[in-house]
Write an enzyme that holds these catalytic residues in place. Structure first.
Site, mmCIF file in Angstrom:
data_model
loop_
_atom_site.group_PDB
_atom_site.id
_atom_site.type_symbol
_atom_site.label_atom_id
_atom_site.label_comp_id
_atom_site.label_asym_id
_atom_site.label_seq_id
_atom_site.Cartn_x
_atom_site.Cartn_y
_atom_site.Cartn_z
ATOM 1 N N SER A 170 0.844 -1.203 0.000
ATOM 2 C CA SER A 170 0.000 0.000 0.000
ATOM 3 C C SER A 170 0.872 1.244 0.000
ATOM 4 C CB SER A 170 -0.878 0.012 1.244
ATOM 5 O OG SER A 170 -0.096 0.389 2.363
ATOM 6 N N LYS A 171 0.203 2.385 0.016
ATOM 7 C CA LYS A 171 0.985 3.626 -0.050
ATOM 8 C C LYS A 171 1.852 3.815 1.180
ATOM 9 C CE LYS A 171 -2.770 6.661 1.376
ATOM 10 N NZ LYS A 171 -4.044 6.996 0.825
ATOM 11 N N ARG A 172 1.525 3.123 2.273
ATOM 12 C CA ARG A 172 2.408 3.202 3.449
ATOM 13 C C ARG A 172 3.768 2.568 3.170
ATOM 14 N NH1 ARG A 172 -2.352 1.363 6.866
ATOM 15 N NH2 ARG A 172 -2.306 0.235 4.979
#
Ligand code: GLU
Length: 449
Positions: free
Chosen positions: A217-219
């Site tokens: 994910s963007k994390r």
């Protein structure tokens, strides 16, 4: 149309294009090109709140940037609304669907309301089965499934019916998408059958995960196509990397041209286990693609980035053409430019504080820098070869404990002193490119940092 393979990428525009989604587009595209079939683009824009023009443009831009050309005009799902409702009428009239009153809670007001919905009737007994080109034979007991809503109380058809009806309308033969859709497929297979349409073949691609095995994910850093573009990745490198997320050619090739990927692609070689997103590998791959760019293309990129950073167009101590090869082979992303070679263009170089602490504040470093400054200043000829010979000779000399000084104790401080950084071209090449006077000046200045 008969035997021709037709596949489609069917994104729901949500704002940014996640690499997991575009990977599905890449696999569809590779399959279509390998088979000489058609690759279609359908924008599933029925969620009017999220499917803004901006969100759609992001999909189109990502496709164009990655060179994912499609063979027919884009289909917008909202334009097929009448087909979706007509299909629902057919399902109602054939008994595959029925109406029921359902209670729902208005998410905005929290109010309970009841309204009429249409449900699709799932079988009560037996199994629902389909063959997956990646996952193998898939089956589920009918008793483990439930009837599901296909038209909401506001009259709008849900994803399942719109998706299937559009696939029938577009004559899609193979559905290639992420394995988060596996559960949906048990429903979709039944809708295809109920509408009397041939069930397409399915290929569900493995999830993309991070180093911990969790969905990427963007994390985890850059997760959207636009991020990679902004961070200086080349589309060809990202394309190559995405093609290897869940597929491998079966030999040890990793760097593959688009043509080679098209030739080698097949679902037999797709993996069903999660595909790990390895940023280090992508950086390596991007570096390889940058190194392989024609020098003029790289030079133009460097020049544009120098101008944008307000730096001079030519290095201080050499010509731009001389600097291009050593910088090009060491650049991992275009956004490293001009930062990774700034010290060739400006006198007031930025020192990496950790490098200063470690290399310039080491015992004896200061004295050595001053001694090299004097020795370089006094050399009859200053070149990569002569500076290397001098430093090597110094490295051989014994320290008070009898061991030689060693190259490491010399090259690291010199490098940090003249560039401010710990990485860059070979030290002696770098010294020659910077020029003697500048090197001597920087060594002396660094001794008092
Ligand atoms: N719009 C759906 C998605 O983006 C479609 C999936 C598909 O059928 O390919 O997940």
């Amino acid at each position: 149309m008969s035997d021709q393979i037709r596949v489609r990428f069917a994104p729901s525009p949500t704002g940014s294009v996640h690499i997991g989604n575009i990977r599905a587009a890449v696999f569809n595209w590779l399959f279509a090109r390998h088979e000489g079939g058609k690759f279609l683009l359908r924008i599933e824009d029925t969620d009017l709140a999220r499917s803004t023009k901006e969100a759609v443009d992001k999909v189109l831009d990502a496709m164009a940037w990655l060179g994912l050309d499609y063979d027919e005009p884009v289909v917008y799902q909202t334009h097929n609304a009448a087909d979706h409702l007509a299909a629902v009428e057919r399902l109602l009239s054939t008994g595959h669907a029925y109406k029921a009153v359902k209670e729902s809670v208005d998410p905005a007001t929290g109010e309970r309301k009841s309204g009429e919905v249409v449900l699709f009737r799932m079988p009560r007994e037996g199994r629902i089965e389909y063959d997956d080109l990646v996952k193998g034979h898939m089956r589920k007991k009918a008793e483990d499934t439930q009837d599901f809503v296909i038209v909401r109380s506001d009259g709008s058809p849900v994803f399942h019916v719109a998706n299937v009806v559009d696939d029938i309308k577009q004559g899609v033969t193979h559905i290639v998408r992420g394995d988060d859709h596996v559960e949906n497929t048990f429903k979709h297979v039944k809708i295809f059958e109920a509408l009397g349409a041939p069930v397409p073949k399915y290929a569900h691609l493995p999830m993309i995960v991070n180093a911990q095995g969790k969905p990427y994910s963007k994390r985890d850093g850059a997760a959207f196509v636009g991020d990679f573009k902004e961070r200086g990745f080349l589309p060809e490198a990202l394309f190559n990397f995405l093609a290897l997320l869940g597929w491998a050619p079966g030999d040890d090739r990793e760097i593959m041209t688009r043509k080679e990927l098209v030739e080698a692609f097949s679902f037999e070689r797709c993996k069903s286990s999660p595909a790990r997103f390895d940023l280090k590998k992508l950086l390596w791959m991007n570096g390889e693609y940058i190194a392989a760019q024609p020098p003029d293309v790289f030079k133009a990129e460097l020049s544009a980035r120098l101008a944008a950073a307000g730096l001079p167009s030519a290095p201080l101590g050499c010509g731009l053409d001389e600097l291009v090869p050593p910088v090009q082979i060491r650049t991992k992303t275009l956004s490293d430019l001009p930062g990774n070679c700034e010290y060739f263009f400006r006198e007031d170089i930025a020192y990496d504080p950790a490098a200063v602490e470690k290399r310039l504040h080491a015992p004896g470093a200061k004295e050595r820098l001053l001694a090299f400054a004097d020795a370089f200043a006094a050399m009859p000829d200053f070149s990569a070869e002569t500076t290397e010979a001098l430093v090597r000779a110094e490295a051989e000399k014994p320290t008070p404990d009898g061991k030689p000084v060693g190259m490491g104790a010399l090259v690291h401080p010199i490098r940090v002193a003249v560039s401010g950084r710990t990485e860059g071209p070979g030290l002696f090449e770098m010294l020659a490119l910077l020029g003697r006077d500048r090197v001597v000046r920087r060594l002396r200045a660094a001794a008092s940092l």
